[in-house]
Design an enzyme around this catalytic site. Structure first.
Site, short mmCIF file in Angstrom:
data_model
loop_
_atom_site.label_atom_id
_atom_site.label_comp_id
_atom_site.label_asym_id
_atom_site.label_seq_id
_atom_site.Cartn_x
_atom_site.Cartn_y
_atom_site.Cartn_z
N VAL A 48 1.17 1.77 0.29
CA VAL A 48 2.28 0.85 0.56
C VAL A 48 2.25 -0.31 -0.45
O VAL A 48 3.31 -0.76 -0.91
CB VAL A 48 2.21 0.31 2.01
CG1 VAL A 48 3.30 -0.73 2.25
CG2 VAL A 48 2.34 1.45 3.01
N CYS A 49 1.06 -0.75 -0.81
CA CYS A 49 0.92 -1.92 -1.70
C CYS A 49 1.72 -1.81 -3.00
O CYS A 49 2.45 -2.74 -3.34
CB CYS A 49 -0.55 -2.20 -1.99
SG CYS A 49 -1.54 -2.51 -0.51
N PRO A 50 1.61 -0.68 -3.74
CA PRO A 50 2.38 -0.65 -4.99
C PRO A 50 3.89 -0.68 -4.77
O PRO A 50 4.61 -1.21 -5.62
CB PRO A 50 1.93 0.65 -5.66
CG PRO A 50 1.26 1.45 -4.61
CD PRO A 50 0.75 0.49 -3.58
#
Length: 189
Positions: A48-50
């Site tokens: 999810v972070c990128p």
């Protein structure tokens, strides 16, 4: 969520960030004088972070037009941030600083450390030029954030800061009507 941080001044910190090909120092002193967003995320090289960091990168110019600096923060090192930046097309387009917080000092200062994992929650903090926290948003790990909604909130925070006595109602967008709380408005909204 620790709402008691609203209107409190950020705690002293000093960290190293990867920014535009260099390692730079970021501190509580260096962020004062302008609006800032501290965008905490669990870890580099994840899922999810990128998507979130890429969304911020796509909207970064709009934040810059408002005089806002973005600080992506995780408990990874600044070296790991550089490696991720150099190997990921999505992360490679980021122009804002990626702050390394391997000791967790900054993450704990903002109250978003997941102690048993040594990782940050998905916490977003909008800090005014005096270094006071004006907006806090914390999402569960599997729920990504939206840079356009963050941009709307930053515009509302800046509007309220520059227009004493006015407030922004739900779904307020730049140019829309604001409210001036008073005895006359009680019970009429």
């Amino acid at each position: 969520m620790n709402t008691s941080l609203i209107n409190t001044e950020i705690k002293p910190f000093k960290a190293t960030a990867y920014h535009k090909g260099d390692f730079v120092t970021v501190s509580d002193v260096s962020v004062k004088g302008k609006w800032s967003v501290f965008f905490f995320y669990p870890a580099d090289f994840t899922f999810v972070c990128p998507t979130e960091l890429g969304d911020l990168a796509d909207n970064y110019a709009e934040f810059q037009k408002l005089g806002v600096e973005i600080y992506g923060v995780s408990t990874d090192t600044h070296f790991t941030h550089k490696a991720w930046h150099d190997t990921s097309e999505t992360i490679g387009k980021i122009e804002y600083p990626l702050v390394g917080d391997p000791t967790g000092t900054l993450t704990r200062n903002f109250g978003v450390m997941i102690e048993e994992e040594g990782l940050a929650e998905r916490g977003t903090f909008v800090v005014d030029p005096q270094g006071r926290i004006q907006i806090i948003e914390i999402n569960a790990g599997g729920i990504g954030r939206n840079a356009e909604e963050l941009l709307r909130k930053v515009k509302a925070a800046q509007y309220v800061a520059s227009h004493p006595g006015e407030v922004c109602p739900a779904k307020w967008k730049e140019g829309a009507t604001t409210l001036a709380p008073s005895l006359d408005l009680v019970g009429k909204i």
